[in-house]
Design an enzyme around this catalytic site. Structure first.
Site, mmCIF file in Angstrom:
data_model
loop_
_atom_site.group_PDB
_atom_site.id
_atom_site.type_symbol
_atom_site.label_atom_id
_atom_site.label_comp_id
_atom_site.label_asym_id
_atom_site.label_seq_id
_atom_site.Cartn_x
_atom_site.Cartn_y
_atom_site.Cartn_z
ATOM 1 N N ARG A 11 17.334 11.499 6.113
ATOM 2 C CA ARG A 11 17.557 11.284 4.677
ATOM 3 C C ARG A 11 17.617 12.575 3.863
ATOM 4 N NH1 ARG A 11 12.195 8.299 2.332
ATOM 5 N NH2 ARG A 11 10.743 9.989 2.712
ATOM 6 N N ARG A 26 -2.194 3.675 -2.384
ATOM 7 C CA ARG A 26 -2.096 4.003 -0.970
ATOM 8 C C ARG A 26 -3.444 3.888 -0.274
ATOM 9 N NH1 ARG A 26 2.622 7.536 -1.584
ATOM 10 N NH2 ARG A 26 3.526 8.161 0.389
ATOM 11 N N ARG A 74 1.879 10.976 8.386
ATOM 12 C CA ARG A 74 2.034 10.027 7.284
ATOM 13 C C ARG A 74 2.070 8.591 7.794
ATOM 14 N NH1 ARG A 74 7.213 12.354 5.230
ATOM 15 N NH2 ARG A 74 7.340 10.802 3.580
ATOM 16 N N ARG A 101 13.474 16.870 2.748
ATOM 17 C CA ARG A 101 12.228 17.094 2.043
ATOM 18 C C ARG A 101 11.286 17.843 2.970
ATOM 19 N NH1 ARG A 101 10.372 11.293 -0.191
ATOM 20 N NH2 ARG A 101 8.444 11.981 0.778
ATOM 21 N N LYS A 120 11.890 2.121 -0.257
ATOM 22 C CA LYS A 120 11.338 1.833 -1.588
ATOM 23 C C LYS A 120 12.235 2.421 -2.689
ATOM 24 C CE LYS A 120 7.286 3.651 -0.573
ATOM 25 N NZ LYS A 120 6.998 4.001 0.790
HETATM 26 P P1 AMP Z 1 6.068 9.812 -1.115
HETATM 27 O O1 AMP Z 1 7.258 10.426 -1.723
HETATM 28 O O2 AMP Z 1 5.647 8.554 -1.827
HETATM 29 O O3 AMP Z 1 6.160 9.618 0.368
HETATM 30 O O4 AMP Z 1 4.832 10.825 -1.371
HETATM 31 C C1 AMP Z 1 4.845 12.133 -0.825
HETATM 32 C C2 AMP Z 1 3.430 12.650 -0.673
HETATM 33 O O5 AMP Z 1 2.775 12.675 -1.964
HETATM 34 C C3 AMP Z 1 2.525 11.803 0.193
HETATM 35 O O6 AMP Z 1 2.685 12.077 1.574
HETATM 36 C C4 AMP Z 1 1.153 12.204 -0.330
HETATM 37 O O7 AMP Z 1 0.765 13.469 0.166
HETATM 38 C C5 AMP Z 1 1.381 12.362 -1.812
HETATM 39 N N1 AMP Z 1 1.132 11.085 -2.505
HETATM 40 C C6 AMP Z 1 2.033 10.288 -3.146
HETATM 41 N N2 AMP Z 1 1.445 9.184 -3.631
HETATM 42 C C7 AMP Z 1 0.138 9.268 -3.293
HETATM 43 C C8 AMP Z 1 -0.974 8.414 -3.487
HETATM 44 N N3 AMP Z 1 -0.867 7.244 -4.123
HETATM 45 N N4 AMP Z 1 -2.173 8.822 -3.004
HETATM 46 C C9 AMP Z 1 -2.314 9.999 -2.367
HETATM 47 N N5 AMP Z 1 -1.288 10.825 -2.127
HETATM 48 C C10 AMP Z 1 -0.074 10.489 -2.586
#
Ligand code: AMP
Length: 472
Positions: free
Chosen positions: A133, A99, A179, A168, A22
């Site tokens: 990554r 999500r 996840r 990360r 993404k």
């Molecule tokens: P990402 O970088 O998008 O993978 O987000 C990292 C973490 O942030 C996720 O594993 C969630 O814990 C939290 N997070 C990001 N976006 C959301 C969302 N829309 N709803 C709930 N948690 C989120």
């Protein structure tokens, strides 16, 4: 109006499991639409965690475990972000939101996205990609230990800083499994939700980085230029029809419209024939519209309304994506068509044509309000249920200025939750025919070999025009 006024206001959702690309795809889109605002909920949380803000402290305990942050927190955050002026002026790429299905529903209350892009690469590749990554701590350029290392080890290609492989916190095996599991549990209902809204697009290539520049161009094109090719159905000879459909499919439109009123003998429109039409055009990427246009609105076959309703019923039961019905149809006609369309989950495009002229903006707005009221108040059809039924408003341009009416209508209606197709016919209307999709129209029409309306240009001309007018 200058070219710079023609900036796109695009509203894009990127969806896919962690590591699907993404972020990379965002980079690609931003090259073409530099003003668009990238909103990554994950990035916002990470920034808040590093600054130790109350939001960050609160979110950290969920994020480190690979769990989702509670809906109420994320929804409030996204709502606040979408309300800012930069987003209002330039559109957005939402990355990491929604999500959950509740987040998707809450989003519909705030904004109406144009496109939902689904990235879904194979799992084994995905895991490799996530585990490897990392990014430059200084300029943010993304690398992958296995797939995409910097050209010179330890040195950022973009800014020349010294970099090291630093993952990360949530890219470890355990959090990753949580996840991915969370994604699998929640994703189906979200994808279905947007599929029903008619804005889902799948990206088939496993990784964005593997797309050729031609594919990337096509992808960007897809974000803005949705084309419907109409096909005149004049006989029920399958070989003939099939050859025509295949030609249309080869030119890769997003929609194909079968104009059934071109057939001389309506007894040829049997369920078997209609099913065959749908079957032949079936393709995940192409949506099918069936239309039997009234003779008073440009249709080619004169029949009474009762017979036309019988044909409409057959059209619905053949299960196309959409059927097209004139707003000027009588109440009973609309009521019956809508109830059957609901039953079979077929969407209706409600259309209006003015072959004489382009009404004033106020007249068009009234027309829309009146028709909405007629559906909801007089015919008691739920507002929410008709929301995904597009309105199509087509006029004849008598001057260049007329083009601005449908464009304003597209802008206005696409801000709300109503799908819209609107442009002018005739030579003078070509401007809006080409540009309506830039202002929120669901699609525009272009022809392959035969035209079904005055001023229709070919699909190649349409693509060429977009390339020249809107590409940097
Ligand atoms: P990402 O970088 O998008 O993978 O987000 C990292 C973490 O942030 C996720 O594993 C969630 O814990 C939290 N997070 C990001 N976006 C959301 C969302 N829309 N709803 C709930 N948690 C989120």
């Amino acid at each position: 109006m200058t070219i710079s006024d023609l900036t796109l206001k695009k509203k894009i959702i990127l969806f896919g499991p962690p590591g699907a690309g993404k972020g990379t795809l965002t980079g690609v889109i931003k090259k073409y639409l530099p003003e668009i605002v990238h909103i990554s909920t994950g990035d916002i949380f990470r920034e808040n965690i590093s600054k130790k803000t109350p939001l960050g402290i609160n979110a950290k305990e969920y994020i480190d475990k690979g769990a989702l942050v509670p809906d109420a927190i994320v929804i409030a955050l996204v709502k606040d972000r979408l309300n800012r002026d930069d987003v209002k002026n330039n559109g957005y790429i939402l990355d990491g939101f929604p999500r959950t299905i509740d987040q998707a529903r809450a989003l519909s209350e705030i904004t109406r996205p144009d496109i939902f892009l689904l990235l879904d690469p194979p799992r084994d590749l995905l895991i490799k990609r996530i585990k490897g990554r990392y990014s430059c701590q200084y300029c943010g350029k993304i690398y992958n230990k296995y797939i995409l290392p910097p050209k010179h080890e330890g040195v950022c290609d973009k800014c020349g800083s010294e970099i090291e492989f630093k993952q990360r916190a949530d890219d470890n095996e355990e959090a990753l499994n949580t996840r991915l599991e969370g994604y699998d549990n929640k994703s189906r209902s979200i994808v279905e939700y947007y599929e029903k809204k008619g804005i889902l697009k799948r990206i088939k290539t496993p990784f964005i980085l593997e797309l050729t520049s031609e594919e990337i161009r096509n992808l960007i094109e897809l974000l803005v230029l949705n084309i419907c090719i109409p096909m005149q159905v004049k006989s029920d000879k399958i070989e003939e029809v099939q050859a025509k459909i295949n030609k249309i499919k080869n030119s890769q439109p997003e929609y194909i419209e079968f104009r059934l009123d071109y057939i001389q003998d309506i007894s040829l429109l049997t369920p078997t024939f209609l099913n065959k039409l749908i079957e032949l055009s079936q393709d995940k990427e192409i949506k099918v519209i069936l239309t039997f246009r009234k003779s008073t609105e440009g249709g080619k076959t004169e029949i009474d309304e009762k017979t036309r309703l019988e044909i409409i019923k057959k059209m619905i039961t053949a299960l196309p994506d959409y059927i097209d019905i004139e707003m000027s149809s009588n109440d009973e006609f609309i009521r019956k068509a809508v109830s059957l369309a609901f039953q079979y989950q077929v969407k209706i495009i409600f259309s209006y044509h003015n072959f004489e002229k382009t009404p004033s903006l106020d007249d068009v707005k009234n027309l829309i309000t009146e028709f909405d009221n007629r559906l909801v108040k007089k015919l008691s059809i739920g507002a929410i249920t008709t929301e995904s039924f597009p309105f199509k408003l087509i006029f004849t341009a008598q001057s260049f200025y007329d083009n601005l009416v449908p464009i304003k209508i597209c802008q206005k209606l696409s801000e709300t939750r109503r799908n819209i197709i609107s442009f002018c016919m005739g030579e003078l209307g070509v401007f809006s025919r080409v540009s309506c999709v830039r202002y929120g129209a669901l699609f525009t029409f272009a022809s392959l070999e035969e035209t079904t309306a005055p001023g229709q240009i070919s699909i190649n001309e349409m693509k060429e025009a977009h390339k020249i007018l809107y590409k940097s």
